[in-house]
Design a protein around this motif. Structure first.
Motif, PDB file in Angstrom:
ATOM      1  N   ILE A 188       0.745  -1.232  -0.786  1.00 13.37           N
ATOM      2  CA  ILE A 188       0.089  -0.319   0.557  1.00 13.37           C
ATOM      3  C   ILE A 188       0.877   1.758  -0.164  1.00 13.37           C
ATOM      4  O   ILE A 188       0.726   2.386  -1.087  1.00 13.37           O
ATOM      5  CB  ILE A 188      -0.343  -0.013   1.289  1.00 13.37           C
ATOM      6  CG1 ILE A 188      -2.024  -0.591   1.073  1.00 13.37           C
ATOM      7  CG2 ILE A 188      -1.759   1.397   1.715  1.00 13.37           C
ATOM      8  CD1 ILE A 188      -2.781  -1.302   2.606  1.00 13.37           C
ATOM      9  N   SER A 189       1.882   1.229   0.930  1.00 12.58           N
ATOM     10  CA  SER A 189       3.013   2.399   0.971  1.00 12.58           C
ATOM     11  C   SER A 189       3.356   2.928  -0.009  1.00 12.58           C
ATOM     12  O   SER A 189       3.548   3.253  -0.687  1.00 12.58           O
ATOM     13  CB  SER A 189       3.570   2.853   1.806  1.00 12.58           C
ATOM     14  OG  SER A 189       4.461   1.334   2.629  1.00 12.58           O
ATOM     15  N   GLU A 190       4.093   1.849  -0.829  1.00 11.37           N
ATOM     16  CA  GLU A 190       4.868   1.444  -2.712  1.00 11.37           C
ATOM     17  C   GLU A 190       3.889   2.024  -3.217  1.00 11.37           C
ATOM     18  O   GLU A 190       4.496   2.595  -3.947  1.00 11.37           O
ATOM     19  CB  GLU A 190       5.898   0.551  -2.428  1.00 11.37           C
ATOM     20  CG  GLU A 190       6.498   0.229  -1.802  1.00 11.37           C
ATOM     21  CD  GLU A 190       7.234  -1.264  -1.471  1.00 11.37           C
ATOM     22  OE1 GLU A 190       6.637  -2.009  -2.884  1.00 11.37           O
ATOM     23  OE2 GLU A 190       8.140  -0.885  -0.857  1.00 11.37           O
ATOM     24  N   ASP A 191       2.586   1.395  -3.078  1.00  8.08           N
ATOM     25  CA  ASP A 191       2.100   2.406  -4.327  1.00  8.08           C
ATOM     26  C   ASP A 191       0.779   3.842  -3.967  1.00  8.08           C
ATOM     27  O   ASP A 191       1.049   5.265  -4.674  1.00  8.08           O
ATOM     28  CB  ASP A 191       0.555   1.656  -3.876  1.00  8.08           C
ATOM     29  CG  ASP A 191      -0.144   1.026  -5.208  1.00  8.08           C
ATOM     30  OD1 ASP A 191       1.172   0.338  -5.728  1.00  8.08           O
ATOM     31  OD2 ASP A 191      -0.987   0.896  -4.862  1.00  8.08           O
ATOM     32  N   PHE A 192       0.945   4.483  -3.201  1.00  7.94           N
ATOM     33  CA  PHE A 192       0.220   5.359  -2.139  1.00  7.94           C
ATOM     34  C   PHE A 192       1.776   6.096  -2.466  1.00  7.94           C
ATOM     35  O   PHE A 192       1.489   8.051  -2.587  1.00  7.94           O
ATOM     36  CB  PHE A 192       0.313   5.302  -0.537  1.00  7.94           C
ATOM     37  CG  PHE A 192      -0.994   5.897  -0.529  1.00  7.94           C
ATOM     38  CD1 PHE A 192      -1.876   6.456  -0.183  1.00  7.94           C
ATOM     39  CD2 PHE A 192      -0.076   7.280   0.668  1.00  7.94           C
ATOM     40  CE1 PHE A 192      -3.090   7.007   0.454  1.00  7.94           C
ATOM     41  CE2 PHE A 192      -1.187   8.537   1.208  1.00  7.94           C
ATOM     42  CZ  PHE A 192      -2.498   8.357   1.388  1.00  7.94           C
TER      43      PHE A 192
END
Ligand SMILES: *Cc1c(COP(=O)(O)O)cnc(C)c1O
Length: 368
Positions: A188-192
């Motif tokens: 999620i954080s790598e996307d966000f």
């Protein structure tokens, strides 16, 4: 330490410092520490505890509800305060007191943007909560695109952190599940973050997570129970010192003859002559009725005295037949030696429940 002369919860700030320093020592330099001080700092005293932690150099605080955060501001807390479960009805108060909301759903996001805009806020810090398996609060992984589009539409708010919460960090038989939660948080954080265009603080670990998943500390750890002196297993407990001792005294001693009963509903009937002590602490103080009928116990001069009969609102009776004691003597309900966790286990609950239940009418006394 002076002897108790009434029911008190004695709080040892040296033990708190030990726990704080132990938790810090488990993280890499630069990792922030968020102290969870919800529910009166787990039943101790949020104002004193938070002020002391602020002195020790804590980075962040968290509470569950907005009114808890307001109380901390009124007690002089200036560090950022994350509100884990804010209710929209109090958003204006939240802004007035510079509290930072956890944003966990589309509804709460839209409600907060609306009020932040109306209150003419720019870049108001919010914390985006993702659900990675606890299924309690949080956005799903596939909400990222929607979130980013909403965030790009407004300058009223900015993302101070993104976070998630582990469901079973204390249970090593659930390791695969927990690693999966951590991986999903990473995805999620790598996307966000690239879409957001700046880097918020990342955090996922609670106390047991801190100890069991050091690779998942990210930028900040969130600790509650560890600060108050408990882990979630014997192995975890070793590192911590319980900060609170619940003490009371013997109000009166009775000699009970064979065949007499003790307390409401005559729940205990003696089968031999015995001695009881009546103590000024009951279910209104946080010792629930489930601790009655021999399940719970207190310690008098180092010896265990079981609670007999039903727990009353303001009193319990304990069996002191084999204990040499007198009226006015000190009684320990729980403390560093006979712990809240051991007492909680007697009724199949956890330290968290017992300590947060100690009601506000019990006087708090601080050892500095
Ligand atoms: C209560 C809470 C914590 C603290 O958990 P401990 O097990 O007491 O360390 C951390 N994060 C969230 C989201 C919580 O609700």
């Amino acid at each position: 330490m002076p002897k108790a002369q009434e029911t008190i919860l004695e709080i040892d700030l040296k033990a708190l410092k030990h726990n704080f320093e132990y938790l810090k020592s488990q993280t890499k330099p630069g990792t922030k520490l968020l102290a969870v001080v919800k529910a009166f700092a787990y039943g101790s005293d949020a104002n004193e505890i938070a002020n002391y932690l602020q002195e020790l150099g804590v980075d962040y605080f968290a509470v569950a509800y907005i009114h808890e955060g307001i109380a901390l501001r009124q007690a002089g807390i200036t560090k950022p305060i994350l509100v884990l479960h804010p209710q929209a009805v109090n958003f204006k108060l939240l802004i007035d007191h510079c509290l930072e909301p956890s944003i966990y759903s589309t509804k709460i996001l839209n409600e907060f943007i609306e009020i932040a805009t109306k209150e003419k806020q720019t870049h108001y810090p919010v914390h985006i909560k993702f659900n990675t398996g606890l299924n309690r609060l949080g956005f799903a992984e596939n909400n990222v695109d929607y979130l980013i589009s909403k965030l790009k539409e407004t300058t009223s708010i900015k993302v101070a952190s993104i976070f998630s919460h582990l469901a079973a960090s204390e249970d090593l038989t659930e390791k695969a599940f927990t690693l999966n939660q951590i991986q999903s948080f990473k995805n999620i954080s790598e996307d966000f973050i690239p879409m957001l265009g700046y880097k918020p603080i990342l955090h996922i670990c609670n106390t047991s997570g801190i100890l069991n998943y050091p690779e998942a500390h990210f930028d900040m750890i969130r600790t509650g129970i560890g600060l108050y002196g408990f882990g979630n297993s014997e192995k975890e407990n070793k590192h911590f010192k319980p900060i609170a001792t619940l003490k009371t005294i013997i109000s009166q001693i009775h000699t009970i003859e064979k065949g007499q009963s003790i307390g409401y509903n005559r729940a205990y009937k003696s089968d031999a002559q015995m001695k009881t002590a009546t103590l000024p602490i009951g279910h209104a103080d946080g010792i629930g009725r489930q601790y009655g009928k021999g399940k719970g116990f207190v310690t008098i001069h180092g010896q265990r005295a079981p609670i007999i009969g039903n727990v009353c609102m303001d009193m319990i009776m304990v069996n002191i037949t084999n204990i040499d004691c007198k009226e006015g003597d000190e009684v320990i309900v729980f403390g560093p030696d006979s712990t809240a966790e051991q007492l909680a286990e007697q009724v199949h609950t956890i330290s968290y429940e017992l300590i947060t239940a100690i009601s506000q009418r019990v006087k708090r006394v601080f050892l500095k």
